[in-house]
Design a protein around this motif. Sequence first.
Motif, PDB file in Angstrom:
ATOM      1  N   ILE A 158       0.840  -1.201   0.000  1.00 43.47           N
ATOM      2  CA  ILE A 158       0.000   0.000   0.000  1.00 43.47           C
ATOM      3  C   ILE A 158       0.874   1.248   0.000  1.00 43.47           C
ATOM      4  O   ILE A 158       0.597   2.225  -0.720  1.00 43.47           O
ATOM      5  N   VAL A 159       1.946   1.230   0.784  1.00 41.91           N
ATOM      6  CA  VAL A 159       2.868   2.373   0.834  1.00 41.91           C
ATOM      7  C   VAL A 159       3.450   2.631  -0.547  1.00 41.91           C
ATOM      8  O   VAL A 159       3.529   3.788  -1.004  1.00 41.91           O
ATOM      9  N   GLN A 160       3.870   1.573  -1.239  1.00 40.24           N
ATOM     10  CA  GLN A 160       4.433   1.719  -2.587  1.00 40.24           C
ATOM     11  C   GLN A 160       3.411   2.313  -3.548  1.00 40.24           C
ATOM     12  O   GLN A 160       3.751   3.159  -4.387  1.00 40.24           O
ATOM     13  N   LEU A 161       2.157   1.871  -3.425  1.00 44.19           N
ATOM     14  CA  LEU A 161       1.100   2.405  -4.288  1.00 44.19           C
ATOM     15  C   LEU A 161       0.888   3.894  -4.029  1.00 44.19           C
ATOM     16  O   LEU A 161       0.837   4.695  -4.974  1.00 44.19           O
ATOM     17  N   SER A 221       1.654   9.363  -5.797  1.00 47.39           N
ATOM     18  CA  SER A 221       2.056  10.721  -5.421  1.00 47.39           C
ATOM     19  C   SER A 221       3.068  11.292  -6.417  1.00 47.39           C
ATOM     20  O   SER A 221       3.022  12.473  -6.771  1.00 47.39           O
ATOM     21  N   GLN A 222       3.966  10.420  -6.883  1.00 43.07           N
ATOM     22  CA  GLN A 222       4.947  10.865  -7.885  1.00 43.07           C
ATOM     23  C   GLN A 222       4.262  11.306  -9.174  1.00 43.07           C
ATOM     24  O   GLN A 222       4.798  12.142  -9.916  1.00 43.07           O
ATOM     25  N   LEU A 223       3.089  10.726  -9.422  1.00 35.49           N
ATOM     26  CA  LEU A 223       2.325  11.095 -10.622  1.00 35.49           C
ATOM     27  C   LEU A 223       1.404  12.279 -10.361  1.00 35.49           C
ATOM     28  O   LEU A 223       0.577  12.634 -11.208  1.00 35.49           O
ATOM     29  N   GLY A 224       1.519  12.864  -9.170  1.00 35.66           N
ATOM     30  CA  GLY A 224       0.665  13.988  -8.813  1.00 35.66           C
ATOM     31  C   GLY A 224      -0.720  13.566  -8.371  1.00 35.66           C
ATOM     32  O   GLY A 224      -1.669  14.361  -8.417  1.00 35.66           O
ATOM     33  N   LYS A 225      -0.857  12.325  -7.904  1.00 36.39           N
ATOM     34  CA  LYS A 225      -2.167  11.788  -7.521  1.00 36.39           C
ATOM     35  C   LYS A 225      -2.168  11.406  -6.040  1.00 36.39           C
ATOM     36  O   LYS A 225      -1.969  10.247  -5.679  1.00 36.39           O
ATOM     37  N   ASP A 226      -2.368  12.383  -5.192  1.00 41.51           N
ATOM     38  CA  ASP A 226      -2.434  12.134  -3.746  1.00 41.51           C
ATOM     39  C   ASP A 226      -3.868  11.780  -3.344  1.00 41.51           C
ATOM     40  O   ASP A 226      -4.459  12.391  -2.447  1.00 41.51           O
ATOM     41  N   TYR A 227      -4.419  10.817  -4.027  1.00 40.05           N
ATOM     42  CA  TYR A 227      -5.794  10.380  -3.772  1.00 40.05           C
ATOM     43  C   TYR A 227      -5.946   8.955  -4.302  1.00 40.05           C
ATOM     44  O   TYR A 227      -5.055   8.438  -4.985  1.00 40.05           O
ATOM     45  N   GLY A 228      -7.062   8.348  -4.003  1.00 40.77           N
ATOM     46  CA  GLY A 228      -7.305   7.005  -4.514  1.00 40.77           C
ATOM     47  C   GLY A 228      -8.250   6.223  -3.626  1.00 40.77           C
ATOM     48  O   GLY A 228      -8.872   6.769  -2.709  1.00 40.77           O
ATOM     49  N   ALA A 229      -8.356   4.934  -3.895  1.00 37.20           N
ATOM     50  CA  ALA A 229      -9.256   4.068  -3.136  1.00 37.20           C
ATOM     51  C   ALA A 229      -8.689   2.652  -3.074  1.00 37.20           C
ATOM     52  O   ALA A 229      -8.186   2.133  -4.071  1.00 37.20           O
ATOM     53  N   ILE A 230      -8.790   2.065  -1.890  1.00 37.94           N
ATOM     54  CA  ILE A 230      -8.305   0.714  -1.642  1.00 37.94           C
ATOM     55  C   ILE A 230      -9.437  -0.096  -1.020  1.00 37.94           C
ATOM     56  O   ILE A 230     -10.043   0.341  -0.034  1.00 37.94           O
ATOM     57  N   LEU A 231      -9.751  -1.252  -1.604  1.00 35.75           N
ATOM     58  CA  LEU A 231     -10.797  -2.120  -1.079  1.00 35.75           C
ATOM     59  C   LEU A 231     -10.173  -3.215  -0.210  1.00 35.75           C
ATOM     60  O   LEU A 231      -9.168  -3.824  -0.587  1.00 35.75           O
ATOM     61  N   ILE A 232     -10.783  -3.450   0.949  1.00 33.10           N
ATOM     62  CA  ILE A 232     -10.243  -4.390   1.935  1.00 33.10           C
ATOM     63  C   ILE A 232     -11.335  -5.367   2.347  1.00 33.10           C
ATOM     64  O   ILE A 232     -12.402  -4.943   2.809  1.00 33.10           O
ATOM     65  N   PRO A 233     -11.128  -6.667   2.201  1.00 35.99           N
ATOM     66  CA  PRO A 233     -12.149  -7.622   2.639  1.00 35.99           C
ATOM     67  C   PRO A 233     -12.217  -7.685   4.156  1.00 35.99           C
ATOM     68  O   PRO A 233     -11.202  -7.604   4.846  1.00 35.99           O
ATOM     69  N   GLU A 234     -13.409  -7.864   4.663  1.00 35.50           N
ATOM     70  CA  GLU A 234     -13.640  -7.915   6.101  1.00 35.50           C
ATOM     71  C   GLU A 234     -12.785  -8.978   6.783  1.00 35.50           C
ATOM     72  O   GLU A 234     -12.280  -8.777   7.890  1.00 35.50           O
ATOM     73  N   GLY A 235     -12.615 -10.111   6.135  1.00 32.59           N
ATOM     74  CA  GLY A 235     -11.892 -11.216   6.757  1.00 32.59           C
ATOM     75  C   GLY A 235     -10.405 -11.244   6.461  1.00 32.59           C
ATOM     76  O   GLY A 235      -9.757 -12.283   6.669  1.00 32.59           O
TER      77      GLY A 235
END
Length: 540
Positions: free
Chosen positions: A283-286, A291-305
């Motif tokens: 996640i840190v790498q993503l 951020s290097q591309l000027g995109k300090d935003y986004g979305a990450i999906l995480i399963p409950e389990g």
Amino acid sequence: MYFLNQERSKAKIIVPSVLQAESLVTKPIPRSQRLSDDVKSYFPHLSHAEVVELAQGGKSAGGPLNVGVVFSGGQAPGGHNVIAGLFDALKRLHKDSRLIGFLGGPAGIINNIHRELNHQDVDRVRNQGGFDLIGSGRTKIEKPEDFEKAKKSCLELHLDGLVIVGGDDSNTNAALLAEYFLANGCSTSVVGVPKTIDGDLKSEMIEASFGFDTAAKTFATSIGALLRDALSAKKYTFFIKLMGRTASHLTLECALETHPNMAIIGEEAAASGKTLGEIVDEIVQLVAKRSQLGKDYGAILIPEGLIEFIPEFRELIDELNLQMADEASHEQILERLSHRAKSLFLALPSPMQQQLLEERDPHGNVQVSKIETERLLIELVGRKLEEKKARGDFKGKFAPVPLFFGYEGRSCLPSCFDANYCYALGMTAASLLREKRTGYIACIRNLASPPSEWQAFGVPLPSLITLEMRKGKRKPVIKKALVDLSGQPFLFFKERRSHWATEDDYHYPGPIQFYGPEEIVNETTLTLKLELAKEPRYVM
């Protein structure tokens, strides 16, 4: 004022052609796979049952049937249509047939708390969400006295059949109840119906559990809106945890529908032996790359389990489940943990420690849904990014927003697919009961085709059962179906996720469509399309 739910109550259901026949019979289909001796020992009276297909034939005449129905476990959109399909099919078989709803879940069976359902009751909930007509509950019928009380209730009400609407544990209960009735002189047939938004009650015969379609579309609607917000504001990273007690089906389906920048699949993490630290590093790498591309935003999906799939967490939870089964105090539990498990536990933030020791679920296990995995990941990712910033390796901004999508997808208006599917399941259950089939689960197949082309079956419940450790003992359970890492849905996702990570190829599904062309409103999930498609690459 226009109310969609009122309009939905009048909407016409599409009934599969086979279920429109005046009379139906069940035709056995010999199966090649036989039960193990261990499973047979629990089901001596049911172990030779065959898969059956519903087909036109037989005589339509017959006496009235008295049937009980119960909702077991958590809610799932479409449950009321199971009752509607069951009610209508019973009345078609004989106008004097009766449908009795057990109130509050399996406890209603044990304590014989019930009400007879009439036309007005059923018409009020057609195509509606929730389980509020008769309620639900998580009481397990597991003690000898529970089985005897359930038998007594069925005998007192002169029930020809009992329909149990539930997930893997509830349908395991249905199988055990059917076996008990046969062994103890009760003629009530027991039929299950596959229900769970998690999507983990499926097999070679059962293509989907009801509720999954609606829940996935409901969550995808919100995720799409968040992706649009991320792209508009360009300053937030959404960490979105999605319901699914163990399996990652909902996370995978929502990823296929919306194309987030990352979707963690718990089954993949387990197969590759990923540690919590490795997931955090990904996640840190993503975040850093975007951020290097000027995109300090986004979305990450995480399963409950997710944490159950991480090796060191799996070890910790297994040990906690084992120790908690003995009713030990918190101090005793910690003292009995292995060194590795105890070290991990003590390294966690205090709130998560408390969550791991909170009240157990009805099966005696840690309540994974209460563990705020999204907040844990945010904290750990934030620490790593601060370390990178201190070294000058990260100059961007990290504004995380934690979210959990779950309960809002359990009782909403069912999609047209689930409305049709549940009605067909109810009708199928009625036909199985008419044929005195017991220890079966209602099954509808060919679900990627138009509803008129669906096929109806009955599958012996013992064929789905294996033995697992529960509360420290081996017990018969229906095995949860996890994400198949060699299946087309995951492979399709895997092929595209690197592109989605940086290119913001966001999709916005919008609200569930209830009206319009049939091929659109009855469209099913991409998961099911990919699993059943002959040319999966051309599904999207």
